[in-house]
Design a protein around this motif. Structure first.
Motif, PDB file in Angstrom:
ATOM      1  N   PRO A 311       0.780  -1.234   0.000  1.00 12.22           N
ATOM      2  CA  PRO A 311       0.000   0.000   0.000  1.00 12.22           C
ATOM      3  C   PRO A 311       0.816   1.291   0.000  1.00 12.22           C
ATOM      4  O   PRO A 311       0.295   2.332  -0.391  1.00 12.22           O
ATOM      5  CB  PRO A 311      -0.836  -0.133   1.280  1.00 12.22           C
ATOM      6  N   ARG A 312       2.072   1.245   0.413  1.00 10.85           N
ATOM      7  CA  ARG A 312       2.913   2.444   0.370  1.00 10.85           C
ATOM      8  C   ARG A 312       3.695   2.548  -0.935  1.00 10.85           C
ATOM      9  O   ARG A 312       4.210   3.620  -1.261  1.00 10.85           O
ATOM     10  CB  ARG A 312       3.905   2.433   1.550  1.00 10.85           C
ATOM     11  N   PHE A 313       3.828   1.456  -1.667  1.00 15.40           N
ATOM     12  CA  PHE A 313       4.575   1.452  -2.927  1.00 15.40           C
ATOM     13  C   PHE A 313       3.856   0.490  -3.864  1.00 15.40           C
ATOM     14  O   PHE A 313       4.199  -0.684  -3.964  1.00 15.40           O
ATOM     15  CB  PHE A 313       6.027   1.022  -2.694  1.00 15.40           C
ATOM     16  N   THR A 314       2.833   1.014  -4.525  1.00 14.13           N
ATOM     17  CA  THR A 314       1.930   0.186  -5.311  1.00 14.13           C
ATOM     18  C   THR A 314       2.472  -0.022  -6.722  1.00 14.13           C
ATOM     19  O   THR A 314       3.007   0.895  -7.341  1.00 14.13           O
ATOM     20  CB  THR A 314       0.544   0.852  -5.383  1.00 14.13           C
ATOM     21  N   GLN A 315       2.318  -1.247  -7.210  1.00 11.25           N
ATOM     22  CA  GLN A 315       2.708  -1.572  -8.575  1.00 11.25           C
ATOM     23  C   GLN A 315       1.446  -1.907  -9.366  1.00 11.25           C
ATOM     24  O   GLN A 315       0.686  -2.799  -8.990  1.00 11.25           O
ATOM     25  CB  GLN A 315       3.703  -2.737  -8.586  1.00 11.25           C
ATOM     26  N   LEU A 316       1.232  -1.173 -10.458  1.00 12.00           N
ATOM     27  CA  LEU A 316       0.043  -1.310 -11.285  1.00 12.00           C
ATOM     28  C   LEU A 316       0.428  -1.898 -12.639  1.00 12.00           C
ATOM     29  O   LEU A 316       1.455  -1.541 -13.216  1.00 12.00           O
ATOM     30  CB  LEU A 316      -0.606   0.059 -11.501  1.00 12.00           C
ATOM     31  N   TYR A 317      -0.417  -2.778 -13.150  1.00  7.20           N
ATOM     32  CA  TYR A 317      -0.177  -3.422 -14.432  1.00  7.20           C
ATOM     33  C   TYR A 317      -1.319  -3.066 -15.378  1.00  7.20           C
ATOM     34  O   TYR A 317      -2.495  -3.089 -14.977  1.00  7.20           O
ATOM     35  CB  TYR A 317      -0.065  -4.934 -14.259  1.00  7.20           C
ATOM     36  N   VAL A 318      -0.978  -2.717 -16.601  1.00 11.32           N
ATOM     37  CA  VAL A 318      -1.972  -2.294 -17.589  1.00 11.32           C
ATOM     38  C   VAL A 318      -2.115  -3.381 -18.642  1.00 11.32           C
ATOM     39  O   VAL A 318      -1.273  -4.286 -18.750  1.00 11.32           O
ATOM     40  CB  VAL A 318      -1.558  -0.954 -18.237  1.00 11.32           C
ATOM     41  N   PRO A 319      -3.196  -3.346 -19.442  1.00 11.50           N
ATOM     42  CA  PRO A 319      -3.403  -4.395 -20.449  1.00 11.50           C
ATOM     43  C   PRO A 319      -2.209  -4.550 -21.388  1.00 11.50           C
ATOM     44  O   PRO A 319      -1.717  -3.576 -21.971  1.00 11.50           O
ATOM     45  CB  PRO A 319      -4.645  -3.906 -21.200  1.00 11.50           C
ATOM     46  N   HIS A 320      -1.717  -5.783 -21.482  1.00  4.87           N
ATOM     47  CA  HIS A 320      -0.625  -6.149 -22.388  1.00  4.87           C
ATOM     48  C   HIS A 320       0.641  -5.334 -22.128  1.00  4.87           C
ATOM     49  O   HIS A 320       1.520  -5.269 -22.995  1.00  4.87           O
ATOM     50  CB  HIS A 320      -1.075  -5.988 -23.847  1.00  4.87           C
ATOM     51  N   SER A 321       0.747  -4.737 -20.949  1.00  6.46           N
ATOM     52  CA  SER A 321       1.903  -3.899 -20.591  1.00  6.46           C
ATOM     53  C   SER A 321       2.194  -2.841 -21.659  1.00  6.46           C
ATOM     54  O   SER A 321       3.352  -2.511 -21.937  1.00  6.46           O
ATOM     55  CB  SER A 321       3.151  -4.768 -20.361  1.00  6.46           C
ATOM     56  N   ASP A 322       1.141  -2.289 -22.212  1.00  2.00           N
ATOM     57  CA  ASP A 322       1.283  -1.309 -23.279  1.00  2.00           C
ATOM     58  C   ASP A 322       1.885  -0.002 -22.750  1.00  2.00           C
ATOM     59  O   ASP A 322       1.329   0.597 -21.814  1.00  2.00           O
ATOM     60  CB  ASP A 322      -0.085  -1.022 -23.890  1.00  2.00           C
ATOM     61  N   VAL A 370       3.804   3.624  -7.846  1.00  2.00           N
ATOM     62  CA  VAL A 370       3.247   4.748  -7.091  1.00  2.00           C
ATOM     63  C   VAL A 370       3.775   4.696  -5.666  1.00  2.00           C
ATOM     64  O   VAL A 370       3.427   3.791  -4.893  1.00  2.00           O
ATOM     65  CB  VAL A 370       1.702   4.700  -7.074  1.00  2.00           C
ATOM     66  N   ALA A 371       4.630   5.652  -5.325  1.00  2.00           N
ATOM     67  CA  ALA A 371       5.144   5.778  -3.959  1.00  2.00           C
ATOM     68  C   ALA A 371       4.354   6.870  -3.258  1.00  2.00           C
ATOM     69  O   ALA A 371       4.280   8.005  -3.745  1.00  2.00           O
ATOM     70  CB  ALA A 371       6.632   6.130  -3.987  1.00  2.00           C
ATOM     71  N   MET A 372       3.771   6.556  -2.105  1.00  2.00           N
ATOM     72  CA  MET A 372       2.881   7.483  -1.423  1.00  2.00           C
ATOM     73  C   MET A 372       3.645   8.423  -0.483  1.00  2.00           C
ATOM     74  O   MET A 372       4.675   8.055   0.086  1.00  2.00           O
ATOM     75  CB  MET A 372       1.823   6.712  -0.639  1.00  2.00           C
ATOM     76  N   ALA A 373       3.112   9.627  -0.322  1.00  2.00           N
ATOM     77  CA  ALA A 373       3.711  10.635   0.549  1.00  2.00           C
ATOM     78  C   ALA A 373       3.093  10.560   1.947  1.00  2.00           C
ATOM     79  O   ALA A 373       2.087   9.886   2.174  1.00  2.00           O
ATOM     80  CB  ALA A 373       3.498  12.024  -0.042  1.00  2.00           C
ATOM     81  N   ASP A 374       3.738  11.273   2.889  1.00  2.00           N
ATOM     82  CA  ASP A 374       3.231  11.376   4.264  1.00  2.00           C
ATOM     83  C   ASP A 374       2.883   9.982   4.789  1.00  2.00           C
ATOM     84  O   ASP A 374       3.729   9.105   4.771  1.00  2.00           O
ATOM     85  CB  ASP A 374       2.050  12.342   4.327  1.00  2.00           C
ATOM     86  N   ASN A 375       1.640   9.777   5.228  1.00  2.00           N
ATOM     87  CA  ASN A 375       1.255   8.450   5.700  1.00  2.00           C
ATOM     88  C   ASN A 375       0.063   7.899   4.911  1.00  2.00           C
ATOM     89  O   ASN A 375      -0.743   7.125   5.422  1.00  2.00           O
ATOM     90  CB  ASN A 375       0.945   8.462   7.199  1.00  2.00           C
ATOM     91  N   TRP A 376      -0.028   8.273   3.644  1.00  2.00           N
ATOM     92  CA  TRP A 376      -1.091   7.781   2.770  1.00  2.00           C
ATOM     93  C   TRP A 376      -0.790   6.358   2.288  1.00  2.00           C
ATOM     94  O   TRP A 376       0.370   5.979   2.112  1.00  2.00           O
ATOM     95  CB  TRP A 376      -1.245   8.693   1.560  1.00  2.00           C
ATOM     96  N   VAL A 377      -1.865   5.594   2.072  1.00  2.00           N
ATOM     97  CA  VAL A 377      -1.755   4.254   1.500  1.00  2.00           C
ATOM     98  C   VAL A 377      -2.825   4.073   0.442  1.00  2.00           C
ATOM     99  O   VAL A 377      -3.867   4.739   0.460  1.00  2.00           O
ATOM    100  CB  VAL A 377      -1.894   3.149   2.567  1.00  2.00           C
ATOM    101  N   VAL A 378      -2.567   3.170  -0.508  1.00  2.00           N
ATOM    102  CA  VAL A 378      -3.546   2.753  -1.508  1.00  2.00           C
ATOM    103  C   VAL A 378      -3.839   1.277  -1.275  1.00  2.00           C
ATOM    104  O   VAL A 378      -2.908   0.457  -1.226  1.00  2.00           O
ATOM    105  CB  VAL A 378      -3.022   2.958  -2.940  1.00  2.00           C
ATOM    106  N   VAL A 379      -5.109   0.938  -1.136  1.00  2.00           N
ATOM    107  CA  VAL A 379      -5.490  -0.454  -0.893  1.00  2.00           C
ATOM    108  C   VAL A 379      -6.502  -0.892  -1.942  1.00  2.00           C
ATOM    109  O   VAL A 379      -7.186  -0.075  -2.557  1.00  2.00           O
ATOM    110  CB  VAL A 379      -6.082  -0.644   0.527  1.00  2.00           C
TER     111      VAL A 379
END
Length: 412
Positions: A311-322, A370-379
C-alpha cells in the motif's frame, strides 16, 4: 537517488572479519567497495585481533526516527548512538527503494539493488502469469507472487533470484585462514530454507532461535568456535509495528527487549568482537482517513488489470503492458493523487529508484509505480486482505522516516 549504504553492510562486515569477497556479477558489490566501506567504518583494521569476529544485527522495522524518538527506553542503543567514534556515517544509513523487507534483505544479502535482483517489492506479478493480461482482467491476489512467503505457484527462489549472495562469495582471507565455517545466520527456526532466505541470504548454516533472547548465546557460541561472521535477525519490532503501530506500547516493549538483548550480546561475545546494527526500513503509522480504496476511485482503477507491491509502494499493471496505456495511467494517478503521492512513474523510469532494471525485474515490475507521501496508503480489497488493509504500521515508500535507518557499531 544515492546508492544506499545498506548494500555495503554485509560485505563490509565480512571484510572486517578477515574474509575475502570473491568476484561477483555486474551490479553486485565489489571487493574494493566492501573494503572501502569497511575502512571508512573502522572495521578493516589489519592489526586487529585475528580471532575477533563481526556480528551483523538486522532489526526489521527499526527506522532512525523511531530509535531517536524512543531512545530513552533503550539505554544500550542510546550509548551506541552517543559514541561518535563507533557510529559509521554518524550512525545513519539509507536503505533501498522500495523500503520493504524482501527488497532490502536481498540488497543486504547480495550487495545488489532491487532492479538487479528482481526483488522489487512485497509482491510482484507472478512471472508464471506473464505480462500479457487482457483489458477485461480484474485484479486478484492470485495473480501475485509474494516475495516473503513464496507460496503457491512460485518459481525456485534460488534460480529466479540468481545473483550470488555475499555468503556464497566468501573465502577465507589471511586473517581468517583455517576456519571450517565462515559464516552463520541466526533467527527463527522457520527461516531455514524459506523462500526469502534462499533468495536473499542463502549459503551458511542457519541456527534457529525463536525467542529474541536466545539468539545472543548462539552468536557467542559460533564466534567462540571460530566462525568469523555472524548474521543475527530480529523481527519482533516489525511485527508489533504492523499490528499496533510503531508509537504503540507493544512496539515499545519490543524495543526494550531488543535493547536488553543487545546488552546481553555484548556481554557474551568474545572480547574484540564488533557488532554492526542496522535495519531494513523504518515505518509510518497510518489510519482510515489516509487510506485510498482503489475500487472507490474509477479514475484510478481505469486500465489497471493487476495490483501488486504494497500500500505504500503500489505496482500497477496495464493491459498487455502497453507503454502508452502505462503513461496514461501514470498521468491520471499524478493528477488524482496530487501531493498525496511522493513519486509516480512508469516501468521505463523505475531505474531512478531501483537501480539498473535487469531482465528479472523487467519481467515482473509494475508498468506504473506509485510511492505514497506522508502516511497515505492505496489499498484494493480484491487484492489485499482485511488485516492488511487495516494495518496501522506500514512502510515501502520514500519518506525519510522509512528510508533512513541506524548504522551503529559497538565493540565488546
Amino acid at each position: 537517488m544515492s546508492t544506499p549504504q545498506l548494500r555495503q553492510v554485509l560485505a563490509a562486515a565480512a571484510v572486517g572479519a578477515g574474509l575475502t569477497l570473491q568476484a561477483g556479477p555486474p551490479g553486485a558489490i565489489t571487493a574494493a567497495e566492501a573494503l572501502s566501506a569497511a575502512t571508512d567504518w573502522g572495521l578493516a583494521n589489519p592489526d586487529a585481533d585475528t580471532r575477533a569476529g563481526v556480528v551483523v544485527v538486522l532489526v526489521d522495522g527499526l527506522g532512525w526516527r523511531q530509535l531517536q524518538e524512543r531512545r530513552g527506553h533503550a539505554p544500550t542503543l542510546r550509548a551506541w548512538l552517543g559514541d561518535a567514534d563507533s557510529t559509521p556515517g554518524g550512525g545513519v544509513a539509507r536503505t533501498c527503494a522500495p523500503s520493504t523487507t524482501a527488497a532490502a534483505l536481498t540488497t543486504l544479502g547480495t550487495g545488489a539493488l532491487p532492479g538487479v535482483t528482481g526483488m522489487v517489492g512485497y509482491s510482484v506479478l507472478n512471472p508464471r502469469v506473464g505480462r500479457d493480461l487482457p483489458g477485461d482482467t480484474t485484479p486478484d491476489a492470485a495473480q501475485n507472487l509474494c516475495l516473503i512467503t513464496w507460496e503457491g505457484a512460485a518459481p525456485d527462489p534460488r534460480r529466479w533470484q540468481d545473483v550470488p549472495t555475499v555468503f556464497e562469495r566468501l573465502a577465507a582471507g589471511p586473517r581468517a585462514a583455517g576456519h571450517d565455517s565462515l559464516a552463520v545466520t541466526i533467527g527463527p527456526a522457520r527461516f531455514a530454507g524459506s523462500g526469502l532466505t534462499e533468495a536473499a541470504l542463502r549459503g551458511p548454516a542457519h541456527l534457529g532461535a525463536d525467542r529474541m533472547e536466545d539468539r545472543p548465546a548462539l552468536a557467542a557460541g559460533a564466534l567462540e568456535r571460530g566462525v568469523p561472521l555472524v548474521y543475527l535477525y530480529v523481527g519482533e519490532l516489525d511485527h508489533a509495528g504492523h499490528r499496533h503501530g510503531w508509537r504503540s506500547q507493544q512496539w515499545l516493549r519490543q524495543l526494550e527487549r531488543l535493547d536488553a538483548t543487545m546488552a546481553e550480546l555484548l556481554r557474551r561475545v568474545p572480547t574484540g568482537t564488533r557488532v554492526l546494527l542496522t535495519a531494513d526500513h523504518g515505518m509510518v503509522d497510518t489510519d482510515a482517513a489516509h487510506r485510498l480504496d482503489l475500487t472507490a476511485h474509477p479514475a484510478l482503477a481505469r486500465d489497471v488489470v493487476a495490483v501488486a507491491g504494497e500500500p505504500r509502494f503500489t505496482q500497477l499493471y496495464v493491459p498487455h503492458s502497453d507503454p502508452e496505456a502505462a503513461a496514461a495511467v501514470a498521468d491520471r494517478w499524478r493528477s488524482v493523487l496530487g501531493e498525496r503521492a511522493a513519486w509516480v512513474g512508469t516501468r521505463r523510469e523505475a531505474a531512478t529508484l531501483l537501480g539498473p532494471v535487469g531482465e528479472r525485474a523487467e519481467s515482473v515490475l509494475g508498468d506504473v509505480l506509485v510511492a505514497m507521501a506522508d502516511n497515505w496508503v492505496v489499498v484494493d480489497p480484491r487484492v489485499h486482505s482485511e488485516s492488511a488493509i487495516a494495518m496501522p504500521g506500514v512502510h515501502g515508500s520514500l519518506t525519510d522516516t522509512e528510508m533512513t535507518v541506524p548504522l551503529l557499531l559497538a565493540r565488546a
